[in-house]
Motif scaffolding. Structure first.
Motif, mmCIF file in Angstrom:
data_model
loop_
_atom_site.group_PDB
_atom_site.id
_atom_site.type_symbol
_atom_site.label_atom_id
_atom_site.label_comp_id
_atom_site.label_asym_id
_atom_site.label_seq_id
_atom_site.Cartn_x
_atom_site.Cartn_y
_atom_site.Cartn_z
ATOM 1 N N ASN A 112 -5.550 -1.379 3.256
ATOM 2 C CA ASN A 112 -4.641 -0.927 4.319
ATOM 3 C C ASN A 112 -5.348 0.130 5.162
ATOM 4 O O ASN A 112 -5.939 1.071 4.634
ATOM 5 C CB ASN A 112 -3.373 -0.343 3.666
ATOM 6 C CG ASN A 112 -2.445 0.367 4.638
ATOM 7 O OD1 ASN A 112 -1.953 1.451 4.364
ATOM 8 N ND2 ASN A 112 -2.188 -0.227 5.767
ATOM 9 N N SER A 150 9.000 -6.734 4.203
ATOM 10 C CA SER A 150 8.797 -5.506 3.443
ATOM 11 C C SER A 150 10.059 -4.658 3.403
ATOM 12 O O SER A 150 10.621 -4.318 4.448
ATOM 13 C CB SER A 150 7.654 -4.706 4.072
ATOM 14 O OG SER A 150 7.254 -3.701 3.195
ATOM 15 N N HIS A 160 -6.906 5.358 3.249
ATOM 16 C CA HIS A 160 -6.680 6.802 3.407
ATOM 17 C C HIS A 160 -6.340 7.499 2.093
ATOM 18 O O HIS A 160 -6.090 8.696 2.086
ATOM 19 C CB HIS A 160 -5.606 7.076 4.470
ATOM 20 C CG HIS A 160 -4.425 6.160 4.393
ATOM 21 N ND1 HIS A 160 -4.478 4.881 4.877
ATOM 22 C CD2 HIS A 160 -3.184 6.329 3.896
ATOM 23 C CE1 HIS A 160 -3.304 4.300 4.677
ATOM 24 N NE2 HIS A 160 -2.507 5.146 4.086
ATOM 25 N N SER A 192 14.877 1.166 -2.811
ATOM 26 C CA SER A 192 14.715 0.306 -3.996
ATOM 27 C C SER A 192 14.470 1.123 -5.257
ATOM 28 O O SER A 192 14.303 0.560 -6.339
ATOM 29 C CB SER A 192 13.618 -0.746 -3.808
ATOM 30 O OG SER A 192 12.917 -0.603 -2.643
ATOM 31 N N PHE A 211 0.525 5.448 0.151
ATOM 32 C CA PHE A 211 -0.237 6.681 0.313
ATOM 33 C C PHE A 211 -0.114 7.534 -0.949
ATOM 34 O O PHE A 211 1.007 7.759 -1.437
ATOM 35 C CB PHE A 211 0.304 7.417 1.546
ATOM 36 C CG PHE A 211 -0.301 8.759 1.802
ATOM 37 C CD1 PHE A 211 -1.669 8.931 1.798
ATOM 38 C CD2 PHE A 211 0.504 9.856 2.065
ATOM 39 C CE1 PHE A 211 -2.230 10.174 2.040
ATOM 40 C CE2 PHE A 211 -0.040 11.105 2.317
ATOM 41 C CZ PHE A 211 -1.413 11.264 2.299
ATOM 42 N N GLY A 215 6.966 -1.995 -2.756
ATOM 43 C CA GLY A 215 6.310 -0.701 -2.931
ATOM 44 C C GLY A 215 6.986 0.183 -3.965
ATOM 45 O O GLY A 215 6.525 0.301 -5.105
ATOM 46 N N SER A 216 8.120 0.781 -3.586
ATOM 47 C CA SER A 216 8.744 1.868 -4.367
ATOM 48 C C SER A 216 8.821 1.627 -5.869
ATOM 49 O O SER A 216 8.545 2.538 -6.655
ATOM 50 C CB SER A 216 10.157 2.145 -3.841
ATOM 51 O OG SER A 216 10.090 2.670 -2.553
ATOM 52 N N GLY A 254 10.672 1.652 1.970
ATOM 53 C CA GLY A 254 10.320 3.022 1.625
ATOM 54 C C GLY A 254 9.158 3.468 2.493
ATOM 55 O O GLY A 254 8.441 2.645 3.047
ATOM 56 N N PRO A 283 0.842 -1.210 0.000
ATOM 57 C CA PRO A 283 0.000 0.000 0.000
ATOM 58 C C PRO A 283 0.871 1.252 0.000
ATOM 59 O O PRO A 283 1.839 1.329 0.754
ATOM 60 C CB PRO A 283 -0.776 -0.117 1.322
ATOM 61 C CG PRO A 283 0.070 -0.986 2.201
ATOM 62 C CD PRO A 283 0.772 -1.942 1.267
ATOM 63 N N ASP A 316 1.521 -4.546 10.346
ATOM 64 C CA ASP A 316 2.874 -3.987 10.181
ATOM 65 C C ASP A 316 3.571 -3.971 11.529
ATOM 66 O O ASP A 316 3.009 -3.477 12.525
ATOM 67 C CB ASP A 316 2.773 -2.522 9.712
ATOM 68 C CG ASP A 316 2.651 -2.393 8.207
ATOM 69 O OD1 ASP A 316 2.729 -3.414 7.516
ATOM 70 O OD2 ASP A 316 2.483 -1.251 7.727
ATOM 71 N N GLY A 329 13.154 -3.126 0.196
ATOM 72 C CA GLY A 329 14.389 -3.392 -0.528
ATOM 73 C C GLY A 329 14.294 -4.328 -1.716
ATOM 74 O O GLY A 329 15.326 -4.741 -2.239
#
Ligand code: FMN
Length: 312
Positions: free
Chosen positions: A68, A169, A43, A292, A20, A192-193, A143, A18, A117, A171
């Motif tokens: 999330n 989570s 959110h 990453s 933001f 993510g990133s 991240g 997730p 988390d 890298g």
């Protein structure tokens, strides 16, 4: 087979993490079509109506997805967010920041599994005792709001100390980094990133191009935005703003009740700053991304990114 792909019937044990302002419905649909599963932050929607429109689209299209939820007091929209998530249902919930008790209880009544988390053993044990189905070890390689322990070490110590599955989570962005997590007996991986620069993402082109142009050496950590350490790209705008708290912020942070108030104000302020930076091409370039970023070489569709990570 890892816990995650078995449990959620996926081709690869990967959650598109997730993010933001970044995650959107199209990214979640592409994740589903690429054999992984996406997680959408509640959110990212300002109103219950907007959230329910997204949930309706995903359920109508029979897309597998997770949601999330921020479960601490800074999230004043929690009540309507959980109400809508439970109304439409989803495949899992990831809780971040705060006590997941209420979310776990409500979700389990509807057979929705909950991942929490965590950044350390103490908190992981608490989540396990509250009935979490798995924990997400947010490492110092991640991240966004990062942890303090490198991912390989965090996964190892969490697995030694709790009995529920441990997802990792932080890298991951190529085959080698992905497989090092699986070799390390991780029960699933969050990424993510590297998806910020996907074609499906709706952030402005400058943000995506920055993901291509900058590298891991350009990632800095600041508490200035939300009050919690967060990774951002060291753009000229960030250098001008500075990453250290100023003396007023430091004094306010020493007082417990003022600290809470400051956190809320910052949360709302940083929300606006990041939102403008993400979507308006002419605004100051304060962009969130993790180390990453070094794996991002071009702007490509989700499918290609997943193939690059999962194929040798
Ligand atoms: C731009 C951005 C926004 C994020 N927003 C959230 C969020 O809203 N909720 C959350 O739980 N984690 C958030 N994270 C953390 C990610 O879910 C995930 O833990 C992290 O991206 C993994 O590290 P990686 O970036 O190296 O893949 C965010 C990360 C980034 C880069």
């Amino acid at each position: 087979m890892a816990y995650l792909d078995k449990k959620l019937k996926l081709k690869h044990p990967i959650i598109m993490a997730p993010m933001f302002l970044v995650s959107n419905v199209n990214m979640i649909i592409s994740a589903h079509k690429s054999g992984i599963i996406g997680c959408l932050p509640a959110h990212n929607f300002r109103t219950q109506e907007a959230l329910e429109k997204a949930l309706q689209e995903l359920t109508d299209k029979k897309i597998k997805f997770g949601m999330n939820l921020i479960v601490n007091k800074s999230n004043t929209n929690y009540e309507w967010q959980i109400e809508s998530v439970l109304k439409f249902g989803c495949d899992f919930i990831i809780t971040s920041l705060g006590n997941p008790k209420n979310t776990i209880e409500l979700a389990h009544k509807q057979n929705i599994i909950v991942f929490c988390d965590v950044t350390n053993i103490e908190y992981a044990k608490k989540c396990e005792a509250l009935g979490a189905d798995a924990v997400v070890g947010v490492s110092s390689d991640a991240g966004g709001h990062l942890g303090q322990i490198p991912s390989a070490e965090l996964t190892k110590i969490l697995k030694q100390n709790i009995d529920i599955p441990v997802l990792s989570s932080g890298g991951v962005g190529d085959y080698k980094s992905y497989h090092s997590h699986l070799k390390n007996k991780s029960d699933g991986v969050l990424i993510g990133s590297v998806f910020i620069a996907c074609t499906e993402s709706e952030v402005n082109h400058k943000y995506k191009q920055a993901m291509v142009d900058y590298t891991d050496k350009d990632i800095v950590i600041t508490s200035k935005l939300s009050g919690t350490p967060c990774t951002i790209i060291n753009t000229p705008a960030v250098q001008k703003m500075g990453t250290e708290e100023n003396w007023i912020e430091k004094i306010l942070n020493r007082n417990k009740s003022l600290k809470k108030l400051l956190k809320k104000i910052r949360f709302l302020r940083s929300w606006k700053t990041l939102e403008k930076a993400a979507f308006s091409a002419n605004y100051d370039s304060i962009w969130c991304a993790g180390k990453s970023i070094k794996y991002v070489k071009s702007i490509e569709p989700v499918k290609k990114i997943v193939e690059r990570i999962t194929k040798k």
